[in-house]
Design a protein around this motif. Structure first.
Motif, PDB file in Angstrom:
ATOM      1  N   LYS A  44      13.410 -55.325  33.506  1.00 62.57           N
ATOM      2  CA  LYS A  44      12.190 -54.505  33.407  1.00 62.57           C
ATOM      3  C   LYS A  44      10.955 -55.399  33.280  1.00 62.57           C
ATOM      4  O   LYS A  44       9.917 -55.113  33.869  1.00 62.57           O
ATOM      5  N   GLU A  45      11.073 -56.481  32.529  1.00 58.32           N
ATOM      6  CA  GLU A  45       9.964 -57.438  32.388  1.00 58.32           C
ATOM      7  C   GLU A  45       9.649 -58.100  33.731  1.00 58.32           C
ATOM      8  O   GLU A  45       8.492 -58.303  34.075  1.00 58.32           O
ATOM      9  N   VAL A  46      10.689 -58.444  34.485  1.00 60.71           N
ATOM     10  CA  VAL A  46      10.496 -59.033  35.813  1.00 60.71           C
ATOM     11  C   VAL A  46       9.766 -58.039  36.708  1.00 60.71           C
ATOM     12  O   VAL A  46       8.828 -58.400  37.421  1.00 60.71           O
ATOM     13  N   ASP A  47      10.190 -56.782  36.661  1.00 60.58           N
ATOM     14  CA  ASP A  47       9.556 -55.752  37.486  1.00 60.58           C
ATOM     15  C   ASP A  47       8.070 -55.614  37.168  1.00 60.58           C
ATOM     16  O   ASP A  47       7.249 -55.465  38.076  1.00 60.58           O
ATOM     17  N   ILE A  48       7.728 -55.682  35.902  1.00 62.75           N
ATOM     18  CA  ILE A  48       6.319 -55.605  35.495  1.00 62.75           C
ATOM     19  C   ILE A  48       5.569 -56.857  35.949  1.00 62.75           C
ATOM     20  O   ILE A  48       4.444 -56.779  36.445  1.00 62.75           O
ATOM     21  N   LEU A  49       6.206 -58.009  35.812  1.00 64.11           N
ATOM     22  CA  LEU A  49       5.579 -59.287  36.170  1.00 64.11           C
ATOM     23  C   LEU A  49       5.209 -59.364  37.648  1.00 64.11           C
ATOM     24  O   LEU A  49       4.153 -59.892  38.000  1.00 64.11           O
ATOM     25  N   ILE A  50       6.044 -58.809  38.523  1.00 63.24           N
ATOM     26  CA  ILE A  50       5.800 -58.965  39.959  1.00 63.24           C
ATOM     27  C   ILE A  50       4.857 -57.912  40.534  1.00 63.24           C
ATOM     28  O   ILE A  50       4.473 -58.021  41.706  1.00 63.24           O
ATOM     29  N   GLN A  51       4.460 -56.917  39.755  1.00 66.82           N
ATOM     30  CA  GLN A  51       3.585 -55.863  40.269  1.00 66.82           C
ATOM     31  C   GLN A  51       2.284 -56.398  40.884  1.00 66.82           C
ATOM     32  O   GLN A  51       1.895 -55.953  41.964  1.00 66.82           O
ATOM     33  N   PRO A  52       1.573 -57.334  40.239  1.00 72.54           N
ATOM     34  CA  PRO A  52       0.338 -57.847  40.863  1.00 72.54           C
ATOM     35  C   PRO A  52       0.595 -58.501  42.227  1.00 72.54           C
ATOM     36  O   PRO A  52      -0.200 -58.349  43.153  1.00 72.54           O
ATOM     37  N   ALA A  53       1.703 -59.212  42.362  1.00 73.06           N
ATOM     38  CA  ALA A  53       2.025 -59.855  43.644  1.00 73.06           C
ATOM     39  C   ALA A  53       2.342 -58.807  44.702  1.00 73.06           C
ATOM     40  O   ALA A  53       1.989 -58.970  45.878  1.00 73.06           O
ATOM     41  N   ILE A  54       2.995 -57.723  44.303  1.00 75.40           N
ATOM     42  CA  ILE A  54       3.274 -56.639  45.246  1.00 75.40           C
ATOM     43  C   ILE A  54       1.967 -56.029  45.733  1.00 75.40           C
ATOM     44  O   ILE A  54       1.806 -55.752  46.929  1.00 75.40           O
ATOM     45  N   GLU A  55       1.019 -55.843  44.829  1.00 77.51           N
ATOM     46  CA  GLU A  55      -0.292 -55.311  45.216  1.00 77.51           C
ATOM     47  C   GLU A  55      -1.014 -56.267  46.162  1.00 77.51           C
ATOM     48  O   GLU A  55      -1.670 -55.837  47.111  1.00 77.51           O
ATOM     49  N   ARG A  56      -0.902 -57.572  45.911  1.00 75.58           N
ATOM     50  CA  ARG A  56      -1.521 -58.552  46.811  1.00 75.58           C
ATOM     51  C   ARG A  56      -0.887 -58.479  48.197  1.00 75.58           C
ATOM     52  O   ARG A  56      -1.585 -58.579  49.219  1.00 75.58           O
ATOM     53  N   LEU A  57       0.432 -58.289  48.259  1.00 69.39           N
ATOM     54  CA  LEU A  57       1.124 -58.161  49.538  1.00 69.39           C
ATOM     55  C   LEU A  57       0.664 -56.907  50.282  1.00 69.39           C
ATOM     56  O   LEU A  57       0.419 -56.942  51.489  1.00 69.39           O
ATOM     57  N   LYS A  58       0.519 -55.803  49.558  1.00 68.70           N
ATOM     58  CA  LYS A  58       0.037 -54.565  50.171  1.00 68.70           C
ATOM     59  C   LYS A  58      -1.377 -54.751  50.722  1.00 68.70           C
ATOM     60  O   LYS A  58      -1.692 -54.273  51.813  1.00 68.70           O
ATOM     61  N   GLU A  59      -2.220 -55.439  49.977  1.00 66.78           N
ATOM     62  CA  GLU A  59      -3.593 -55.677  50.418  1.00 66.78           C
ATOM     63  C   GLU A  59      -3.620 -56.532  51.677  1.00 66.78           C
ATOM     64  O   GLU A  59      -4.416 -56.283  52.586  1.00 66.78           O
ATOM     65  N   LYS A  60      -2.743 -57.534  51.747  1.00 61.27           N
ATOM     66  CA  LYS A  60      -2.658 -58.350  52.961  1.00 61.27           C
ATOM     67  C   LYS A  60      -2.277 -57.486  54.156  1.00 61.27           C
ATOM     68  O   LYS A  60      -2.811 -57.655  55.253  1.00 61.27           O
ATOM     69  N   GLY A  61      -1.362 -56.560  53.951  1.00 64.25           N
ATOM     70  CA  GLY A  61      -0.955 -55.653  55.020  1.00 64.25           C
ATOM     71  C   GLY A  61      -2.101 -54.754  55.462  1.00 64.25           C
ATOM     72  O   GLY A  61      -2.307 -54.531  56.657  1.00 64.25           O
ATOM     73  N   ARG A  62      -2.856 -54.242  54.488  1.00 63.45           N
ATOM     74  CA  ARG A  62      -4.010 -53.403  54.826  1.00 63.45           C
ATOM     75  C   ARG A  62      -5.066 -54.205  55.575  1.00 63.45           C
ATOM     76  O   ARG A  62      -5.664 -53.707  56.540  1.00 63.45           O
ATOM     77  N   ASP A  63      -5.296 -55.446  55.166  1.00 66.35           N
ATOM     78  CA  ASP A  63      -6.252 -56.310  55.877  1.00 66.35           C
ATOM     79  C   ASP A  63      -5.797 -56.548  57.313  1.00 66.35           C
ATOM     80  O   ASP A  63      -6.602 -56.494  58.243  1.00 66.35           O
ATOM     81  N   ARG A  64      -4.517 -56.817  57.488  1.00 67.10           N
ATOM     82  CA  ARG A  64      -3.981 -57.045  58.826  1.00 67.10           C
ATOM     83  C   ARG A  64      -4.129 -55.789  59.691  1.00 67.10           C
ATOM     84  O   ARG A  64      -4.539 -55.870  60.855  1.00 67.10           O
TER      85      ARG A  64
END
Length: 84
Positions: A44-64
């Motif tokens: 659960k801690e890992v899942d919380i930790l990676i949330q910002p990186a997931i958002e950054r990945l989504k933003e890269k996709g939206r930019d593309r």
């Protein structure tokens, strides 16, 4: 323990990545000791930790997607100018 994708790991900051690796090591140890209830908490801690990186990945996709739409609009505009 479930690992995150390579794409998400690539977008973790150095501090996030160090914490991620440490948590995965602890979780793997707990699983080897059959302490699945504690490993679940670490996951659960890992899942919380990676949330910002997931958002950054989504933003890269939206930019593309945005850049692709702009490119296609320019192509269409150039075609319209050639026909006129």
């Amino acid at each position: 323990m479930r690992h995150c994708s390579v794409q998400v790991r690539g977008l973790l900051t150095r501090d996030e990545l160090e914490r991620y690796n440490a948590l995965m090591e602890v979780g793997t140890f707990l699983e080897s000791q059959q302490q699945y209830d504690l490993a679940y908490t670490v996951q659960k801690e890992v899942d919380i930790l990676i949330q910002p990186a997931i958002e950054r990945l989504k933003e890269k996709g939206r930019d593309r997607d945005r850049m692709t739409a702009e490119y296609l609009a320019r192509l269409e505009q150039d075609d319209d100018e050639e026909l006129a």
